[in-house]
Design an enzyme around this catalytic site. Structure first.
Site, short mmCIF file in Angstrom:
data_model
loop_
_atom_site.label_atom_id
_atom_site.label_comp_id
_atom_site.label_asym_id
_atom_site.label_seq_id
_atom_site.Cartn_x
_atom_site.Cartn_y
_atom_site.Cartn_z
N ARG A 15 20.75 17.86 -4.45
CA ARG A 15 20.69 16.53 -3.86
C ARG A 15 21.47 15.54 -4.71
O ARG A 15 21.17 15.34 -5.88
CB ARG A 15 19.22 16.06 -3.73
CG ARG A 15 18.38 16.94 -2.81
CD ARG A 15 18.86 16.92 -1.38
NE ARG A 15 18.78 15.61 -0.77
CZ ARG A 15 17.83 15.22 0.09
NH1 ARG A 15 16.88 16.06 0.45
NH2 ARG A 15 17.85 14.01 0.61
N ARG B 102 2.05 -10.59 7.36
CA ARG B 102 3.45 -10.54 7.77
C ARG B 102 3.70 -9.82 9.09
O ARG B 102 4.84 -9.70 9.51
CB ARG B 102 4.30 -9.93 6.65
CG ARG B 102 4.53 -10.94 5.54
CD ARG B 102 5.22 -10.34 4.36
NE ARG B 102 6.54 -9.86 4.69
CZ ARG B 102 7.33 -9.25 3.81
NH1 ARG B 102 6.91 -9.04 2.59
NH2 ARG B 102 8.51 -8.84 4.16
N PRO C 278 0.81 -1.21 0.00
CA PRO C 278 0.00 0.00 0.00
C PRO C 278 0.84 1.26 0.00
O PRO C 278 1.69 1.45 0.87
CB PRO C 278 -0.80 -0.11 1.30
CG PRO C 278 -0.59 -1.50 1.80
CD PRO C 278 0.68 -1.98 1.23
N GLU C 279 0.62 2.08 -0.99
CA GLU C 279 1.25 3.40 -1.05
C GLU C 279 0.12 4.43 -1.00
O GLU C 279 -1.01 4.07 -0.69
CB GLU C 279 2.09 3.51 -2.33
CG GLU C 279 3.15 2.42 -2.43
CD GLU C 279 4.00 2.47 -3.70
OE1 GLU C 279 4.17 3.57 -4.26
OE2 GLU C 279 4.49 1.42 -4.12
#
Length: 266
Positions: A147, A108, A2-3
């Site tokens: 970055r 899990r 799930p994102e």
DNA sequence: AATGGGACCTGCGCGC
DNA sequence: TGCGCGCAGGTCCCAT
């Protein structure tokens, strides 16, 4: 896995089905997923509270309760929320007014439930970067400037932006035609603009199709999401790129499986 | 700041 | 058929 789109899908369904309901009971089948507070205190403090408000922060789901406390739910890898549930595979089930159950499943056991006073004080929440939808292109460009990190792990860094995980990072980079290993600061202005748009579009489309059910994710109603059929690279190693037919490659970046087209993504 | 590793976990698919 | 193994990836934590 799930994102943001999966959690947003569940959030919207929760709003339609359980908002305003009272939690009348709790059944705990595995207390490992309850990270805060202890089991007894968790049960005692959640009982008889009404669900007043439902929010999402990145991949974290928050149910604000009438007691002043909030239930924070992180699905991590294999967590599911199912309503109405049957309590059969659930780690924790909440009995709601109307006598139906809200199941928290998690094969899990990596998921997390927390009952806390102020969810804003959670370290995870405090460290969250902005939601992609709240950003302007200019802000996004500034965030990438200087970055050195590889762009894909950076997109997945929840303190950079919140909500993007392994799957949608891969899909966004493919659509933007950017190699996942590029140092973030090497992206041109145009690269950044394409990437920004791709992130937004992919997330929006995935929400529209109610998420990607590759593995264990299901909607609140226990139905799979439909977005997998619109995936272009994720989990397609060795298969022809949908644009140029070059076999999709799989490598490891930041310890995560990474799929990309070596021809299209530069 | 960046990077790499391990830890947490279980179920699946693989090779033999 | 069964067994051991690697792997899946979200987050935290530690070492360099």
């Amino acid at each position: 896995m799930p994102e943001l789109p999966e959690v947003e899908t569940i959030k919207r369904e929760l709003e339609k089905t359980v908002l305003g309901k009272k939690i009348t009971g709790v059944k705990i089948n595995n207390s490992k997923v309850i990270k805060q507070p202890g089991t007894a205190s968790f049960v005692k403090n959640i009982k008889n509270a009404r669900i007043n408000n439902i929010l999402r922060k990145g991949k974290l789901l928050i149910l604000e309760l009438s007691s002043g406390k909030s239930l924070a739910v992180h699905l991590r890898m294999t967590g599911q929320l199912v309503y109405p549930g049957d309590c059969k595979r659930s780690r924790v089930s909440f009995k709601l007014s109307g006598n139906k159950w809200l199941d928290f499943n998690d094969s899990r056991l990596l998921g997390e439930l927390r009952l806390l006073g102020d969810w804003r004080q959670l370290k995870f929440v405090k460290n969250l970067g902005p939601e992609p939808f709240d950003l302007t292109l200019d802000e996004f460009k500034h965030m990438l400037a200087g970055r050195k990190t590889k762009i894909k792990p950076l997109l997945m860094d929840q303190t950079f932006i919140s909500g993007v995980g392994n799957l949608y990072a891969a899909e966004a980079l493919f659509r933007a035609k950017i190699h996942p290993g590029r140092p973030a600061r090497s992206l041109s202005g145009k690269d950044k603009a394409r990437l920004f748009r791709a992130v937004i579009v992919v997330l929006r489309e995935a929400i529209k199709y109610k998420g990607s059910s590759l593995d264990q994710y299901v909607q609140l109603s226990n139905k799979p999401g439909d977005y997998v059929k619109y995936h272009k690279v994720y989990a397609r190693a060795g298969k022809p790129c949908l644009i140029c037919k070059t076999p999709v490659k799989r490598t490891t970046l930041g310890g995560r499986g990474t799929y990309f087209c070596p021809q299209c993504q530069k």
